[in-house]
Structures are given as structure tokens and as C-alpha cells.
Design an enzyme around this catalytic site. Structure first.
Site, PDB file in Angstrom:
ATOM      1  N   SER A   9       0.801  -1.226   0.000  1.00 45.99           N
ATOM      2  CA  SER A   9       0.000   0.000   0.000  1.00 45.99           C
ATOM      3  C   SER A   9       0.831   1.273   0.000  1.00 45.99           C
ATOM      4  O   SER A   9       0.315   2.334  -0.317  1.00 45.99           O
ATOM      5  CB  SER A   9      -0.919   0.004   1.217  1.00 45.99           C
ATOM      6  OG  SER A   9      -0.160  -0.199   2.392  1.00 45.99           O
ATOM      7  N   ASP A  68      -3.886   7.692   7.992  1.00 47.65           N
ATOM      8  CA  ASP A  68      -5.008   6.888   8.507  1.00 47.65           C
ATOM      9  C   ASP A  68      -4.582   5.880   9.570  1.00 47.65           C
ATOM     10  O   ASP A  68      -5.298   4.926   9.821  1.00 47.65           O
ATOM     11  CB  ASP A  68      -5.699   6.162   7.343  1.00 47.65           C
ATOM     12  CG  ASP A  68      -4.757   5.188   6.629  1.00 47.65           C
ATOM     13  OD1 ASP A  68      -3.598   5.065   7.057  1.00 47.65           O
ATOM     14  OD2 ASP A  68      -5.187   4.547   5.646  1.00 47.65           O
ATOM     15  N   HIS A 103      -0.832   4.470   7.139  1.00 48.52           N
ATOM     16  CA  HIS A 103      -0.222   5.098   5.957  1.00 48.52           C
ATOM     17  C   HIS A 103       0.054   6.570   6.191  1.00 48.52           C
ATOM     18  O   HIS A 103      -0.523   7.157   7.102  1.00 48.52           O
ATOM     19  CB  HIS A 103      -1.147   4.922   4.753  1.00 48.52           C
ATOM     20  CG  HIS A 103      -1.550   3.497   4.527  1.00 48.52           C
ATOM     21  ND1 HIS A 103      -2.801   3.019   4.827  1.00 48.52           N
ATOM     22  CD2 HIS A 103      -0.836   2.443   4.084  1.00 48.52           C
ATOM     23  CE1 HIS A 103      -2.852   1.723   4.567  1.00 48.52           C
ATOM     24  NE2 HIS A 103      -1.674   1.329   4.118  1.00 48.52           N
TER      25      HIS A 103
END
Ligand SMILES: *[C@@H]1O[C@H](CO)[C@@H](O)[C@H](O)[C@H]1NC(C)=O
Ligand SMILES: *[C@@H]1O[C@H](CO)[C@@H](O)[C@H](O)[C@H]1NC(C)=O
Ligand SMILES: *[C@@H]1O[C@H](CO)[C@@H](O)[C@H](O)[C@H]1NC(C)=O
Length: 365
Positions: free
Chosen positions: A34, A339, A342
């Protein structure tokens, strides 16, 4: 030696030097999770309605959710900008149109991906928590498909990839995240490091055998500074925190992985002298943010998440960013953490600058 001779000598030396340095890159191939995914997870359809497919994800730069796990651009996007290339298309979005759309490179990174195959986690009994089974092996398979549409003979391919930049990761962070989140101790998770590092090294070797000449291999982030780790592993014992407020043992763990990776890369450089194998110190470039948060305009020591469901670091597992009970901050530019897991575009920009212009890559990009 007179001045003219000296001058000519200097000119010649600098011309020779500059012509041996790469003049930028024609394309980028990115592998990972990610931290680098520009839309593969969203296209994979693994979840029917993933939060990264809607605002506030993407709110700051793209003004829509692109599948990036951030409010804006990622490190790989800043790399593309630096080399004058378009933002990398996610492989799964262009898999049917490779010939026309993969010319400037492709992004194979997918959120949740592990270095080790999914089977490893199923065998250990916690495969269910994996977001995706598209581990590094799957991503390398995608790369081979792209390669077969772009070049055929070895000579062709070597020349095609000569001015390509390969980003091998960051990958491996999730292997450890999953293990920590199911209750693994630092000591136990350390046992995975040789396997994870071995997998990253095998993937890097494979790319070089396929023709890669410039490969950047990033290490892991200081996970002990992430809002998610700080929340899940928080303690009243002040001695467990470093002077930036990060969890010492989890950061030491990231450093341990990175040290093993660096040692293995050193061996790889000897095996493949024809390639430039660049270590990217994501740890150092990220940790730098928490040394001088005020200087960078970051609130709360840079440790709280912008988007979340409350708590000391604004991370609440049951009300994660995008879920009911969470909300996004008004000023994401003043946060490093997006978040919980991340980072924000602001953080990624600082990190990318540290890698491209600072001293966080060795040898320099
Ligand atoms: C991953 O593979 C396992 C076992 O083959 C399967 O049960 C699971 O649904 C797969 N997960 C995803 C996200 O595709
Ligand atoms: C976390 O979110 C849930 C769901 O919104 C809520 O019930 C709970 O009180 C929250 N926990 C904390 C520590 O804020
Ligand atoms: C990188 O630069 C920083 C600050 O400019 C310095 O403190 C650090 O020692 C340097 N690191 C290396 C490996 O040269």
C-alpha cells in the site's frame, strides 16, 4: 602542467563522469504494497466496497479516490514527477492494453501485499487476515507478462530496460504487520526476517536476470512511530518510548530487518556488478520527520493520524479512516500520518525529497 591543460583535463574528466551517469529514466516499474499501490487493490475487487475507493482518500491532490492509501501522492508519484514521467498506471487497470499503456512503466504494487506467498500465512493459521494473495511472486508474474509484450530477445530486453528504474518495494512490512497484529512478539516475528529478506533478494536477482540495471530496494518504515502501532502496542511505561515518542522495540525491529537487508544487498552487488543496486533508507527519511515536526509544520509531534476515529493518536481500529465513526482532519498538510498505517502526501513528499536529493539512498539515485 599549465592552466589550460589543467582546464582541459577537468573538462574531459567531468564529461566522462557525466556520460557514465544515467541521464534520467524512461520508465519505472514498481513492486510492493500500500505504500506504493496506485490502484491495483481497488481494481482487484478483493473487497466489494473498500474505504480506499472513496473520499477522504485522495481528497487533497486528485480530489477523488484513486486507490492510493493516502490523501494524495505517494513516493512513487514524486519519483515519476522527478523523472518527467506520467503517474504509473496500476497493472490490473491496463492488463488488457499493455502494448499501448505500459510504455512508461507499470505499477505492480498492491495494498496488503506480502513478500512471502500467502500460503506461508495460511500454513501458520492466520491467512484469513490477509487483504490480498497477490504477493511478490504474483507481482513478478505480472512483470513477466509486461516484459513479453515489450521485448523478446535477451539483447532486446537488456536494451529496453537499460534506462528503466525498478522499485523493489517497500515490501515485507505487511508480513510483519500481520504477524504483530495476531499477537506475535518481537522475538517471534524476528524469526521471519531471514525469509522475508531472502524473498526480496530473490525477487531483485530475478529482475536483474531479466535485464534490470537500476534497482532501488527500500527498507521498512519506523513502524514504532505509526499511529496504529502506537495505539495497539501503547503502554504507560515511558521507558518504552524514544525521545520522539515512538515505540523503541518496534523501531528496533524495523532497523533489524533493514540491517539484514543491507547486508544481503551488499552480497548481491558483488554477484551482479553490472547492476546498480540502490538501498533506499525509508526508515531514516521517515524518522527525520519526527525529529523536527514543528519545523515541518506537523502537529502532535507528527504522530497522530489525520483521518481516524479518535483516541490519543486518532486511531481506533473499529472506526478506521473511511468507516463509520471516523473523520478526516481539516488540515492534512499538518499531519505526517494519514489513517494510522499510511502517511500523508506531505510526509511522502518529504521522504521522496530525502531519497532523491538528500542522502537517504546509497549509492545515490
Ligand atoms: C487467498 O487464498 C485463500 C486460499 O486459497 C482463499 O481462501 C482466499 O479467499 C484468497 N483471498 C483473496 C483475498 O483472494
Ligand atoms: C472506537 O470506535 C467505536 C465505534 O465507533 C466506539 O464505540 C469506541 O468507543 C471507540 N473507542 C475509542 C477508544 O474511542
Ligand atoms: C545525512 O545527512 C544528515 C543531515 O544532513 C546527517 O546528519 C547524516 O549523518 C547524513 N547521513 C549519512 C549516511 O551521510
Amino acid at each position: 602542467m599549465n592552466m589550460l591543460t589543467l582546464f582541459l583535463l577537468v573538462v574531459c574528466v567531468s564529461i566522462t563522469l557525466s556520460s557514465s551517469l544515467p541521464l534520467g529514466y524512461d520508465r519505472i516499474y514498481s513492486f510492493g504494497d500500500s505504500l506504493a499501490d496506485t490502484g491495483n487493490f481497488l481494481h482487484s475487487g478483493a473487497l466489494t466496497n473498500p474505504v480506499i475507493g472513496k473520499l477522504p482518500y485522495g481528497e487533497t491532490f486528485f480530489h477523488r479516490a484513486t486507490g492510493r492509501c493516502s490523501n494524495g501522492r505517494l513516493i512513487v508519484d514524486f519519483f515519476a514527477e522527478e523523472f518527467g514521467l506520467p503517474y504509473l498506471p496500476p497493472y490490473l487497470a491496463i492488463a488488457k492494453r499493455l502494448k499501448s499503456e505500459a510504455e512508461n512503466g507499470v505499477n505492480f504494487a498492491i495494498a496488503g501485499a506480502t513478500a512471502l506467498d500467502a500460503k506461508f500465512f495460511y500454513d501458520q493459521g492466520f491467512g484469513r487476515i490477509l487483504w490480498t494473495n497477490d504477493s511478490l511472486t504474483t507481482q513478478l508474474g505480472w512483470f513477466k507478462k509486461v516484459k513479453s509484450t515489450m521485448c523478446t530477445t535477451k539483447q532486446d530486453c537488456d536494451s529496453y530496460f537499460k534506462r528503466s528504474l525498478f522499485l523493489m518495494g517497500e515490501i515485507g512490512g505487511n508480513d510483519y504487520n500481520y504477524a504483530f497484529f495476531v499477537g506475535g512478539t518481537v522475538k517471534k516475528v524476528k524469526g521471519m526476517v531471514p525469509f522475508v529478506v531472502g524473498t526480496i533478494i530473490a525477487a531483485t536477482s530475478m529482475l536483474i536476470e531479466e535485464g534490470a540495471r537500476e534497482v532501488v530496494v527500500p527498507g521498512n518504515l519506523p513502524v514504532g512511530c505509526s499511529a496504529a502501532y502506537l495505539t495497539l502496542f501503547g503502554t504507560r511505561d515511558k521507558t518504552m518510548y524514544d525521545r520522539n515518542g515512538c515505540l523503541k522495540y518496534h523501531n528496533a525491529f524495523s532497523k533489524y530487518h533493514n540491517d539484514q537487508l543491507k547486508l544481503a544487498l551488499e552480497k548481491l552487488r558483488q554477484k551482479y556488478p553490472q547492476a546498480r543496486i540502490i538501498y533506499a533508507d525509508y526508515y531514516g527519511a521517515t524518522k527525520a520527520l519526527f525529529h523536527i515536526p514543528h519545523h515541518l509544520g506537523l502537529k502532535n509531534g507528527g504522530l497522530s493520524a489525520c483521518c481516524g476515529g479518535g483516541g490519543p493518536y486518532n486511531f481506533n481500529y473499529t472506526a478506521r479512516c473511511g468507516h463509520i465513526g471516523s473523520k478526516s482532519c481539516a488540515d492534512p498538510a499538518t499531519y505526517a500520518n494519514w489513517d494510522g498505517m499510511h502517511l500523508t502526501e506531505t510526509a511522502y513528499r518529504h521522504i521522496a525529497t530525502g531519497l532523491l536529493k538528500g542522502n537517504f539512498t546509497s549509492p545515490p539515485i
